[in-house]
Design a protein around this motif. Structure first.
Motif, PDB file in Angstrom:
ATOM      1  N   CYS A  85      -0.008   9.476  -2.644  1.00  0.00           N
ATOM      2  CA  CYS A  85      -1.008   8.646  -3.316  1.00  0.00           C
ATOM      3  C   CYS A  85      -0.977   7.189  -2.873  1.00  0.00           C
ATOM      4  N   TYR A  86      -0.754   6.950  -1.572  1.00  0.00           N
ATOM      5  CA  TYR A  86      -0.916   5.607  -1.013  1.00  0.00           C
ATOM      6  C   TYR A  86      -2.392   5.365  -0.699  1.00  0.00           C
ATOM      7  N   THR A  87      -2.866   4.166  -0.993  1.00  0.00           N
ATOM      8  CA  THR A  87      -4.284   3.854  -0.772  1.00  0.00           C
ATOM      9  C   THR A  87      -4.523   2.843   0.341  1.00  0.00           C
ATOM     10  N   ASP A  88      -3.517   2.028   0.688  1.00  0.00           N
ATOM     11  CA  ASP A  88      -3.724   1.007   1.710  1.00  0.00           C
ATOM     12  C   ASP A  88      -2.373   0.513   2.202  1.00  0.00           C
ATOM     13  N   CYS A  89      -2.372  -0.115   3.393  1.00  0.00           N
ATOM     14  CA  CYS A  89      -1.143  -0.634   3.993  1.00  0.00           C
ATOM     15  C   CYS A  89      -1.437  -1.941   4.712  1.00  0.00           C
ATOM     16  N   VAL A  90      -0.384  -2.733   4.905  1.00  0.00           N
ATOM     17  CA  VAL A  90      -0.473  -3.932   5.738  1.00  0.00           C
ATOM     18  C   VAL A  90       0.918  -4.206   6.307  1.00  0.00           C
ATOM     19  N   PHE A  91       0.973  -4.709   7.542  1.00  0.00           N
ATOM     20  CA  PHE A  91       2.235  -5.125   8.147  1.00  0.00           C
ATOM     21  C   PHE A  91       2.433  -6.614   7.924  1.00  0.00           C
ATOM     22  N   LYS A  92       3.656  -6.997   7.552  1.00  0.00           N
ATOM     23  CA  LYS A  92       3.995  -8.408   7.357  1.00  0.00           C
ATOM     24  C   LYS A  92       5.485  -8.584   7.580  1.00  0.00           C
ATOM     25  N   GLU A 128       7.463  -7.786   9.976  1.00  0.00           N
ATOM     26  CA  GLU A 128       8.089  -6.579  10.519  1.00  0.00           C
ATOM     27  C   GLU A 128       8.357  -5.512   9.465  1.00  0.00           C
ATOM     28  N   LEU A 129       7.716  -5.626   8.315  1.00  0.00           N
ATOM     29  CA  LEU A 129       7.798  -4.595   7.283  1.00  0.00           C
ATOM     30  C   LEU A 129       6.412  -4.019   7.038  1.00  0.00           C
ATOM     31  N   LEU A 130       6.395  -2.758   6.641  1.00  0.00           N
ATOM     32  CA  LEU A 130       5.154  -2.119   6.220  1.00  0.00           C
ATOM     33  C   LEU A 130       5.098  -2.162   4.700  1.00  0.00           C
ATOM     34  N   TYR A 131       4.040  -2.772   4.163  1.00  0.00           N
ATOM     35  CA  TYR A 131       3.821  -2.785   2.727  1.00  0.00           C
ATOM     36  C   TYR A 131       2.736  -1.758   2.416  1.00  0.00           C
ATOM     37  N   ALA A 132       3.078  -0.796   1.568  1.00  0.00           N
ATOM     38  CA  ALA A 132       2.183   0.321   1.261  1.00  0.00           C
ATOM     39  C   ALA A 132       1.840   0.290  -0.224  1.00  0.00           C
ATOM     40  N   LEU A 133       0.545   0.334  -0.519  1.00  0.00           N
ATOM     41  CA  LEU A 133       0.040   0.233  -1.884  1.00  0.00           C
ATOM     42  C   LEU A 133      -0.228   1.609  -2.455  1.00  0.00           C
ATOM     43  N   MET A 139      -8.340  -0.012  -4.887  1.00  0.00           N
ATOM     44  CA  MET A 139      -7.373  -1.090  -4.700  1.00  0.00           C
ATOM     45  C   MET A 139      -7.057  -1.219  -3.217  1.00  0.00           C
ATOM     46  N   TYR A 140      -6.836  -2.457  -2.789  1.00  0.00           N
ATOM     47  CA  TYR A 140      -6.525  -2.738  -1.394  1.00  0.00           C
ATOM     48  C   TYR A 140      -5.397  -3.762  -1.350  1.00  0.00           C
ATOM     49  N   ILE A 141      -4.790  -3.918  -0.179  1.00  0.00           N
ATOM     50  CA  ILE A 141      -3.764  -4.928   0.023  1.00  0.00           C
ATOM     51  C   ILE A 141      -4.093  -5.683   1.298  1.00  0.00           C
ATOM     52  N   ALA A 142      -3.910  -7.013   1.261  1.00  0.00           N
ATOM     53  CA  ALA A 142      -4.247  -7.843   2.413  1.00  0.00           C
ATOM     54  C   ALA A 142      -3.332  -9.050   2.439  1.00  0.00           C
ATOM     55  N   GLN A 143      -3.223  -9.657   3.614  1.00  0.00           N
ATOM     56  CA  GLN A 143      -2.417 -10.869   3.764  1.00  0.00           C
ATOM     57  C   GLN A 143      -3.329 -12.082   3.745  1.00  0.00           C
ATOM     58  N   ALA A 144      -3.031 -13.029   2.872  1.00  0.00           N
ATOM     59  CA  ALA A 144      -3.815 -14.249   2.769  1.00  0.00           C
ATOM     60  C   ALA A 144      -3.442 -15.203   3.901  1.00  0.00           C
ATOM     61  N   PRO A 145      -4.290 -16.191   4.214  1.00  0.00           N
ATOM     62  CA  PRO A 145      -3.958 -17.167   5.267  1.00  0.00           C
ATOM     63  C   PRO A 145      -2.641 -17.891   5.031  1.00  0.00           C
ATOM     64  N   GLU A 191     -15.154  -7.918  -7.610  1.00  0.00           N
ATOM     65  CA  GLU A 191     -13.837  -7.953  -6.988  1.00  0.00           C
ATOM     66  C   GLU A 191     -13.062  -9.147  -7.555  1.00  0.00           C
ATOM     67  N   TYR A 192     -11.786  -8.920  -7.843  1.00  0.00           N
ATOM     68  CA  TYR A 192     -10.949 -10.046  -8.222  1.00  0.00           C
ATOM     69  C   TYR A 192      -9.587  -9.833  -7.594  1.00  0.00           C
ATOM     70  N   PHE A 193      -8.777 -10.884  -7.601  1.00  0.00           N
ATOM     71  CA  PHE A 193      -7.596 -10.883  -6.754  1.00  0.00           C
ATOM     72  C   PHE A 193      -6.347 -11.137  -7.575  1.00  0.00           C
ATOM     73  N   SER A 194      -5.292 -10.531  -7.143  1.00  0.00           N
ATOM     74  CA  SER A 194      -4.008 -10.694  -7.797  1.00  0.00           C
ATOM     75  C   SER A 194      -2.933 -10.856  -6.738  1.00  0.00           C
ATOM     76  N   VAL A 195      -2.170 -11.932  -6.800  1.00  0.00           N
ATOM     77  CA  VAL A 195      -1.120 -12.135  -5.804  1.00  0.00           C
ATOM     78  C   VAL A 195       0.046 -11.239  -6.132  1.00  0.00           C
ATOM     79  N   SER A 196       0.473 -10.469  -5.132  1.00  0.00           N
ATOM     80  CA  SER A 196       1.598  -9.553  -5.349  1.00  0.00           C
ATOM     81  C   SER A 196       2.896 -10.236  -5.013  1.00  0.00           C
ATOM     82  N   GLU A 197       3.982  -9.692  -5.545  1.00  0.00           N
ATOM     83  CA  GLU A 197       5.301 -10.074  -5.081  1.00  0.00           C
ATOM     84  C   GLU A 197       5.508  -9.414  -3.727  1.00  0.00           C
ATOM     85  N   ASP A 198       6.029 -10.162  -2.764  1.00  0.00           N
ATOM     86  CA  ASP A 198       6.198  -9.565  -1.442  1.00  0.00           C
ATOM     87  C   ASP A 198       7.646  -9.383  -1.065  1.00  0.00           C
ATOM     88  N   GLY A 199       8.479  -9.320  -2.035  1.00  0.00           N
ATOM     89  CA  GLY A 199       9.872  -9.004  -1.770  1.00  0.00           C
ATOM     90  C   GLY A 199      10.622 -10.169  -1.227  1.00  0.00           C
TER      91      GLY A 199
END
Length: 308
Positions: free
Chosen positions: A214-221, A223-228, A261-267, A300-308
């Motif tokens: 049940c993963y819906t989206d991913c992003v690399f940041k 050198e880690l893969l963050y999976a939502l 739901m999606y995951i993205a890296q902000a500037p 659409e609205y945005f929520s900043v996630s904890e990125d470890g």
């Protein structure tokens, strides 16, 4: 007496160009062509680009694709290697490459500008897919099993024709870096139940991550893969770790999560969760139990996630 610009100066100029202008620059003379080729081989030329659209039309050849430059407001026609691009599905794009599934449900990386193509590991090496051979030893069907590493078998296997499997198995694909360098990882979210498999450049098979579905989206940041996950939980995977086990970077939501739901890296470098919720009619709005959710807001609205 003519003077030739040093290659290092050319490279600094070229990295500032949009893709169409960069391609034109490579055709000026032999020294500019050499600098242009060096830039592509380095895989580090990409500057923030104006998005372009890729499409196919019945009036063009099966291997031709339309490339519409929004920056120039102008279409181009590009010829791509076989299998014919018109017959493929597009399941992802990054770093100027597109990830496609052909009529045999096999995956390819394609660079529409250079025409380069990279065959990815066979779909038959995905955990839940097995080949079925005919009397001549050729693959003519696929057996597709519905199970996860957590729940085991949930449904009996199905058998699909070669071109039909891609309708069911592929969801999204992601790249860690430019495949031109040869040092990249490609990640698939695939069915059954939105699981993750990955492969490094040059791998012959997909590596399955059986820990969750049940993963819906991913992003690399970093050198880690963050999976939502569908409930908003975010897992961090170090795909270079032999154990490749997930770490929880953000806990899931309590209650009913939004439908998309999606995951993205902000500037700024932080990770964002993007929630897409439906617009409500006036009648529906009367039934909204959360007073803080204004149905007149943008969907659409945005929520900043904890990125470890």
């Amino acid at each position: 007496m003519s003077r030739v610009l040093p290659e290092d100066v050319l490279l600094k100029i070229f990295v500032a160009l949009e893709v169409p202008d960069l391609v034109r620059a490579g055709s000026v003379c032999s020294s500019w062509l050499h600098a242009y080729n060096c830039l592509w081989k380095l895989g580090s030329w990409i500057r923030p680009q104006t998005p372009s659209l890729i499409y196919t039309t019945k009036s063009s050849g099966a291997s031709d694709t339309g490339f519409f430059s929004l920056q120039e407001n102008k279409p181009y026609t590009l010829s791509l290697p076989d299998p014919p691009i018109r017959c493929r599905y597009l399941i992802g794009s990054a770093y100027g490459w597109i990830i496609t599934a052909d009529e045999r449900s096999e995956l390819h990386l394609v660079n529409p500008i250079t025409g380069d193509q990279i065959a990815l590991p066979s779909v038959t090496t995905i955990e839940q897919v097995k080949p079925i051979y005919d009397s001549n030893g050729a693959i003519h069907m696929y057996e597709y099993s519905r199970y996860t590493g957590v729940d085991g078998y949930l449904d009996p296997p199905s058998v699909f024709h070669l071109h039909k499997l891609r309708d069911y198995i592929f969801y999204k694909a992601f790249l860690s870096s430019d495949p031109s360098t040869g040092n990249y990882i490609i990640v698939l979210i695939h069915n059954p139940y939105w699981q993750i498999s990955f492969a490094r450049g040059g791998d012959k098979q997909w590596t399955w991550l059986p820990y969750h579905a049940c993963y819906t989206d991913c992003v690399f940041k970093d050198e880690l893969l963050y999976a939502l996950l569908a409930d908003g939980e975010i897992h961090a995977y170090n795909l270079n770790d032999p154990l490749v086990k997930p770490q929880v970077a953000m806990e899931g939501l309590k209650g009913c999560p939004p439908p998309k739901m999606y995951i993205a890296q902000a500037p700024c470098g932080d990770l964002l969760q993007i929630w897409k919720v439906p617009e409500y009619s006036e009648q529906d709005a009367e039934d909204v139990s959360d007073p803080d959710l204004d149905p007149s807001d943008d969907d659409e609205y945005f929520s900043v996630s904890e990125d470890g």
